[in-house]
Design a protein around this motif. Structure first.
Motif: not given
Ligand SMILES: Nc1ncnc2c1ncn2[C@@H]1O[C@H](COP(=O)(O)OP(=O)(O)O)[C@@H](O)[C@H]1O
Ligand SMILES: [Mg+2]
Lengths: 225, 379
Positions: A110, A112-120
């Motif tokens: 989760x 990794x996905x969040x980071x990959x989607x461009x969340x700070x």
């Protein structure tokens, strides 16, 4: 019968003490959360600091409450202020521990996905880590609240008021009706709070989430039907 | 669209996971990175959206150095799909898809419309799916949502790390097929990681074989199968590389359409004249071109009156021109048939696939001499 008479002739006094009890506990819980939540979050950044903090709050937990009150009197005198400080300290372990373990155990995919989607980092914290951990955090708050309701009873020793007043006065005057008039409401308060918060906790569990509401699913999980 | 120029990654522990990789990826191209576990596929991919920072080298997207860009903004413009999917369990499907549009501050009307569009594109019913939570969906449906979420703001580039790797073989095939159709319409520039050669062959425009952080071969699937660069690639492709090639070729490309056919109402002498060119059997069609069956020369009594209609044999095997040669071969083996009629939806005969056509396309040169047998009206 005698007890009910006693109870109902004093219900105003009992009600006032109950309210005092709730007030002290509530203030302490709110403060404990305001301190424990950020501490729990911050220590996820550093394993060593986390170990030290969890060790310290663990030690606080082992100090008997009467002794802690005794230690606080020379510094803060008597009244509900030292009581609240003590309660806040006791509330730290369950809250900090649950926040910490909850956030640490968020599924790495989760994140990794969040980071990959461009969340700070902050967006990941508020939109992913905390909501996904919400039921665990609530669990910590529930355990803390129930414990503090109990400890607040003892805090009337140092003038915090609350239902402990009735219990202690009843003991010293050997009036069991008075003792029960304090003890029964405290017990019910603790049980009711535990039950209510447990319901809230379960409804916040992401694994229970579904469109139809979770009652059906939970019954199945528990072998019902 | 994406250029990697001498990109290396040396981790803090001194391990070189990616070693001077250079790669040019064109817009709309689907490039598959393949190699055994630990060869650096994921690391290479993650350097493109800066989840991992390269130790040296340069990565350009549309000519711009990504190390000079804001990594957060960069990632919002690159779709990212991982094997574990990583849907947020506390959010509904709609909320999951809405994540990046919200980060990019789209209006709620715009987001709503996009969710509807994407769910339809993924073959899911928007009304029922949007309000569900991830744990109410099957693995295949969840991965469709993973892809939909990555497509939410219509990014030109998609990075996909073994997206179908955790699915059962049937869902995997199904999602691959859907994904190919999707890609034909959306035309994204895609970097796709897998360790499954069949998947790579099926999906890739170009396959990049990695080994110990280096590019060993970079070529089209057909080229990789026909001319593996070295022993390593040959082993990786597998001993069944010939069969794999068959899966790449469409029946339409391989069929022979210049075969001689009979008309069902043709007279026996006319038919015998056609057989006299040296064939043993022929397909028979009606005047509209619909195939009716086949006729063996040996069945015909030349002294008989009437048309050859009486000699037509059925059943016979047919296949659509859009199937692969692998499917054609499977059919031949199943039915013990030396040839198959290629027909369109109406049953019109378009051509013939025979064992000869398979040899000609993928057979080894030394088999050339053996292919003299004239069978089914094919010259
Ligand atoms: N953070 C890290 N530190 C050290 N080594 C790493 C790290 N991440 C990956 N590796 C190593 O780098 C190599 C390549 O990893 P990866 O790109 O994930 O391989 P794969 O091709 O399986 O996706 C592996 O040997 C892995 O153990
Ligand atoms: Mg990998």
């Amino acid at each position: 019968m005698e007890f009910f008479n006693y109870f109902f002739t004093r219900y105003e006094q009992i009600g006032r003490l109950l309210l005092e009890h709730v007030e002290v506990t509530l203030i302490a819980v709110v403060l404990a959360v305001v301190i424990g939540l950020p501490v729990g979050i911050l220590i996820t950044k550093n394993e060593t600091v986390a170990k030290i903090v969890l060790y310290i709050v663990g030690i606080i937990q082992t100090v008997p409450s009467i002794a802690l009150f005794g230690l606080l009197i020379p510094i803060m005198g008597i009244g509900n202020k030292p009581a609240i400080v003590a309660l806040v300290l006791y509330g730290q372990l369950p809250i900090i521990r649950n926040v910490y373990t909850g956030i640490k155990n968020v599924d790495p995919a989760m994140l990794e996905a969040a980071r990959g989607m461009g969340m700070t980092g902050l967006q990941i914290l508020w939109r992913v880590q905390i909501p996904a951990t919400f039921s665990i955090i609530l669990g910590g708050i529930r355990v803390a609240t129930v414990a503090l309701i109990g400890i607040a009873t003892i805090a009337s020793f140092i003038g915090a008021g609350g239902l402990g007043d009735m219990i202690f006065r009843g003991i010293s005057t050997i009036n069991f009706n008075m003792v029960l008039s304090g003890a029964i409401p405290v017990a019910l308060l603790a049980l009711g709070t535990d039950y209510g918060l447990a319901l809230l906790e379960r409804s916040a569990d992401p694994m229970q989430k579904s469109k139809k509401g979770s009652a059906h699913k939970r019954a199945q999980d528990q072998g019902g039907y | 669209m994406i250029s990697l120029r001498g990109v290396s990654k040396i981790f803090d522990n001194g391990f070189t996971a990616v070693d001077k990789v250079s790669l040019e990826i064109k817009a709309g191209e689907l490039v598959v990175l393949i190699g055994s576990s630990g060869c650096g596929k994921t690391t290479t991919m993650k350097m493109i959206n800066r989840l991992i920072e390269p130790s040296s080298g340069q990565i350009l997207i549309k000519g711009e150095d990504i190390l000079k860009a804001d990594p957060i903004e960069l990632r919002r413009n690159i779709g990212y799909v991982i094997q574990e999917i990583g849907l947020f369990p506390h959010m509904t499907i709609a909320e999951n898809i809405a994540v990046v549009p919200q980060l990019k501050k789209w209006s709620s009307d715009q987001i709503k419309k996009r969710i509807q569009e994407l769910l339809e594109l993924m073959g899911l019913d928007p009304d029922t799916t949007a309000r569900k939570y991830p744990n109410e969906l099957s693995g295949g449906q969840r991965q469709r949502i993973g892809v939909a979420r990555a497509l939410a703001v219509d990014p030109p580039i998609m990075l996909m790390d073994e997206p179908f790797g955790a699915l059962d073989p049937i869902s995997r095939e199904q999602l691959q097929d859907e994904f190919l159709k999707l890609q034909a319409t959306v035309k994204k520039t895609i970097v796709f990681v897998t360790h499954d050669m069949d998947e790579a062959i099926k999906l890739a425009d170009r396959i990049v074989v990695l080994h110990e952080g280096r590019v060993i071969q970079c070529a089209s699937p057909r080229e990789i199968l026909r001319n593996p660069a070295n022993e390593f690639v040959r082993d990786f492709v597998g001993a069944d590389h010939t069969l794999k090639q068959l899966s790449l070729i469409k029946v339409r490309e391989a069929m022979q359409s210049d075969m001689i056919t009979l008309y069902a109402d043709e007279s026996i002498p006319a038919a015998m004249a056609k057989f006299a060119q040296g064939y043993r059997s022929m397909f028979a069609i009606n005047r509209q071109g619909i195939v009716k069956g086949y006729v063996n020369k040996s069945d015909i009594n030349p002294l008989q009156d009437g048309s050859i209609n009486q000699y037509i044999r059925t059943p016979f095997s047919t296949i659509s021109p859009d199937k692969s040669l692998k499917e054609a071969l499977t059919l031949m083996i199943q039915r013990d048939a030396g040839y198959i009629a290629v027909v369109d939806d109406h049953g019109t005969l378009l051509g013939v696939i025979s064992t000869n056509s398979l040899h000609r396309l993928v057979g080894e040169p030394y088999l050339e001499a053996e292919r003299e047998v004239r069978e089914i009206g094919i010259l």
